[in-house]
Write a protein that holds these residues in place. Structure first.
Motif, PDB file in Angstrom:
ATOM      1  N   THR A 126      42.344  34.164  32.738  1.00  0.00           N
ATOM      2  CA  THR A 126      41.706  35.550  32.426  1.00  0.00           C
ATOM      3  C   THR A 126      42.583  36.408  33.360  1.00  0.00           C
ATOM      4  O   THR A 126      43.062  36.095  34.295  1.00  0.00           O
ATOM      5  N   GLU A 127      42.306  37.706  32.997  1.00  0.00           N
ATOM      6  CA  GLU A 127      43.057  38.753  33.894  1.00  0.00           C
ATOM      7  C   GLU A 127      42.393  38.904  35.120  1.00  0.00           C
ATOM      8  O   GLU A 127      43.193  38.959  36.141  1.00  0.00           O
ATOM      9  N   ASP A 128      41.019  38.872  35.059  1.00  0.00           N
ATOM     10  CA  ASP A 128      40.377  38.949  36.373  1.00  0.00           C
ATOM     11  C   ASP A 128      40.619  37.745  37.279  1.00  0.00           C
ATOM     12  O   ASP A 128      40.911  37.814  38.530  1.00  0.00           O
ATOM     13  N   THR A 129      40.938  36.514  36.649  1.00  0.00           N
ATOM     14  CA  THR A 129      40.795  35.279  37.538  1.00  0.00           C
ATOM     15  C   THR A 129      42.249  35.382  38.136  1.00  0.00           C
ATOM     16  O   THR A 129      42.736  34.920  39.223  1.00  0.00           O
ATOM     17  N   ALA A 130      43.543  35.644  37.322  1.00  0.00           N
ATOM     18  CA  ALA A 130      44.871  35.831  37.776  1.00  0.00           C
ATOM     19  C   ALA A 130      45.222  36.999  38.712  1.00  0.00           C
ATOM     20  O   ALA A 130      45.705  36.744  39.810  1.00  0.00           O
ATOM     21  N   ALA A 131      44.173  37.931  38.758  1.00  0.00           N
ATOM     22  CA  ALA A 131      44.278  39.089  39.845  1.00  0.00           C
ATOM     23  C   ALA A 131      43.651  38.414  41.115  1.00  0.00           C
ATOM     24  O   ALA A 131      43.988  38.859  42.065  1.00  0.00           O
ATOM     25  N   GLU A 132      42.557  37.434  40.975  1.00  0.00           N
ATOM     26  CA  GLU A 132      41.945  37.251  42.201  1.00  0.00           C
ATOM     27  C   GLU A 132      42.867  36.067  42.833  1.00  0.00           C
ATOM     28  O   GLU A 132      42.936  36.087  44.275  1.00  0.00           O
ATOM     29  N   VAL A 133      43.448  35.292  41.986  1.00  0.00           N
ATOM     30  CA  VAL A 133      44.753  34.396  42.699  1.00  0.00           C
ATOM     31  C   VAL A 133      45.715  35.079  43.299  1.00  0.00           C
ATOM     32  O   VAL A 133      46.189  34.971  44.448  1.00  0.00           O
ATOM     33  N   ARG A 134      46.337  36.166  42.742  1.00  0.00           N
ATOM     34  CA  ARG A 134      47.364  37.040  43.331  1.00  0.00           C
ATOM     35  C   ARG A 134      46.541  37.702  44.588  1.00  0.00           C
ATOM     36  O   ARG A 134      47.471  37.586  45.545  1.00  0.00           O
ATOM     37  N   ALA A 135      45.647  38.044  44.646  1.00  0.00           N
ATOM     38  CA  ALA A 135      45.038  38.726  45.748  1.00  0.00           C
ATOM     39  C   ALA A 135      45.138  37.868  46.829  1.00  0.00           C
ATOM     40  O   ALA A 135      45.260  38.269  48.106  1.00  0.00           O
ATOM     41  N   VAL A 136      44.437  36.634  46.847  1.00  0.00           N
ATOM     42  CA  VAL A 136      44.175  35.816  47.985  1.00  0.00           C
ATOM     43  C   VAL A 136      45.643  35.239  48.468  1.00  0.00           C
ATOM     44  O   VAL A 136      45.858  34.996  49.853  1.00  0.00           O
ATOM     45  N   VAL A 137      46.552  34.881  47.630  1.00  0.00           N
ATOM     46  CA  VAL A 137      48.037  34.666  48.017  1.00  0.00           C
ATOM     47  C   VAL A 137      48.577  35.649  48.815  1.00  0.00           C
ATOM     48  O   VAL A 137      49.191  35.470  49.834  1.00  0.00           O
ATOM     49  N   THR A 138      48.631  36.953  48.347  1.00  0.00           N
ATOM     50  CA  THR A 138      49.119  38.072  48.983  1.00  0.00           C
ATOM     51  C   THR A 138      48.514  38.213  50.629  1.00  0.00           C
ATOM     52  O   THR A 138      49.127  38.659  51.462  1.00  0.00           O
ATOM     53  N   ALA A 139      47.148  38.345  50.370  1.00  0.00           N
ATOM     54  CA  ALA A 139      46.440  38.295  51.602  1.00  0.00           C
ATOM     55  C   ALA A 139      46.872  37.340  52.616  1.00  0.00           C
ATOM     56  O   ALA A 139      47.040  37.663  53.886  1.00  0.00           O
ATOM     57  N   LEU A 140      47.133  36.094  52.302  1.00  0.00           N
ATOM     58  CA  LEU A 140      47.531  34.947  53.214  1.00  0.00           C
ATOM     59  C   LEU A 140      48.858  35.262  53.789  1.00  0.00           C
ATOM     60  O   LEU A 140      49.208  35.244  54.822  1.00  0.00           O
ATOM     61  N   LEU A 141      49.879  36.016  52.961  1.00  0.00           N
ATOM     62  CA  LEU A 141      51.036  36.111  53.372  1.00  0.00           C
ATOM     63  C   LEU A 141      51.133  37.391  54.070  1.00  0.00           C
ATOM     64  O   LEU A 141      51.809  37.581  55.086  1.00  0.00           O
TER      65      LEU A 141
END
Length: 276
Positions: A126-141
């Protein structure tokens, strides 16, 4: 921004042959060096020298952290980036997330899902789940201080949210780059060379699905037969060192699964493809 940003030059540490080939194809000059990314003291002079030559480089600390799986897990845990980060997640869809970073800005260019038959891109989220995945990955980077180049992050979806299980400063292994190209027309190696030169890449908008099965020998398909297989876009027969794989396109995840399953049976003779 550096004054010589228009000069087509990049720096590669322990260069990936795929990036070297792409740079040669597009006329980008490469300066490279070999060094142990886990040895931060050895990294610093190498990176400082490249930076002094006007090339875009990452901080030594970021490369050291991303080269150490335990350091990545510790960063995730200490900064509460993922739920259940204190132990390995049980079950859940496994994802690989491909990002390209330039000037510290991280663009997610692909999220691929591991399915029972192999790999599927884009992951059916879903759009919400994809956004959550992107957010946590970019936070790590962001936390690592990563500035330039590709990164490959492993994520598991759980009932409480996405859990990061690993991250490396490198291109994804095949067939993930082929999936991105088939579904969205995006060449991952070309994008990596662009960001290493300090340039932004266009947003990736896949127009269809691409699926892959990774297969061990025996392999019954002859080279001349590849062109007659319906919907197949890439075939890499196995060799003595690596499994082979095939990549197909489809208009839906369901059709992708059907095509990969039937083609796996065709090229192996028994449908017993082995997924990595």
């Amino acid at each position: 921004m550096k004054e010589d940003n228009d000069v087509r030059r990049i720096f590669l540490l322990n260069p990936d042959q795929r990036l070297l080939r792409e740079a040669a194809r597009t006329g980008v000059q490469v300066r490279s060096a070999e060094a142990d990314p886990l040895d931060e003291r050895a990294l610093r002079p190498v990176l400082d020298e490249a930076a002094a030559a006007g090339l875009f480089v990452n901080p030594a600390r970021s490369l050291r952290v991303l080269a150490d799986p335990e350091a990545v897990r510790r960063l995730v845990r200490d900064n509460r980036l993922s739920p259940d980060a204190t132990g390995p997640p049980a079950g859940g869809t496994r994802l690989s997330v491909e990002t390209l970073s330039v000037h510290g800005m991280h663009q997610t260019v692909g999220i691929t899902a591991r399915m029972p038959y192999g790999l599927l891109y884009p992951a059916p989220l879903t759009e919400d789940t994809a956004a959550e995945v992107r957010a946590v990955v970019t936070a790590l980077l962001d936390l690592t201080g990563y500035q330039y180049g590709p990164a490959h992050t492993n994520v598991v979806l759980t009932a409480r949210g996405p859990v990061i299980t690993g991250c490396r400063a490198e291109l994804a292994r095949d067939p993930v780059p082929e999936l991105l190209e088939v579904a969205g027309g995006f060449e991952l190696a070309a994008g990596a060379v662009a960001v290493l030169a300090g340039r932004l890449v266009d947003t990736v908008r896949p127009g269809r699905y691409a699926a892959a099965a990774v297969l061990n020998p025996p392999w019954r398909l002859e080279t001349g037969e590849v062109g007659v297989l319906p919907h197949v876009r890439h075939v890499s027969p196995p060799d003595s060192l690596r499994p082979g794989h095939l990549v197909v396109h489809a208009d839906s995840p369901e059709v992708a699964a059907q095509r990969v399953t039937s083609l796996t049976e065709l090229v192996t003779g028994n449908g017993s493809g082995t997924n990595r």
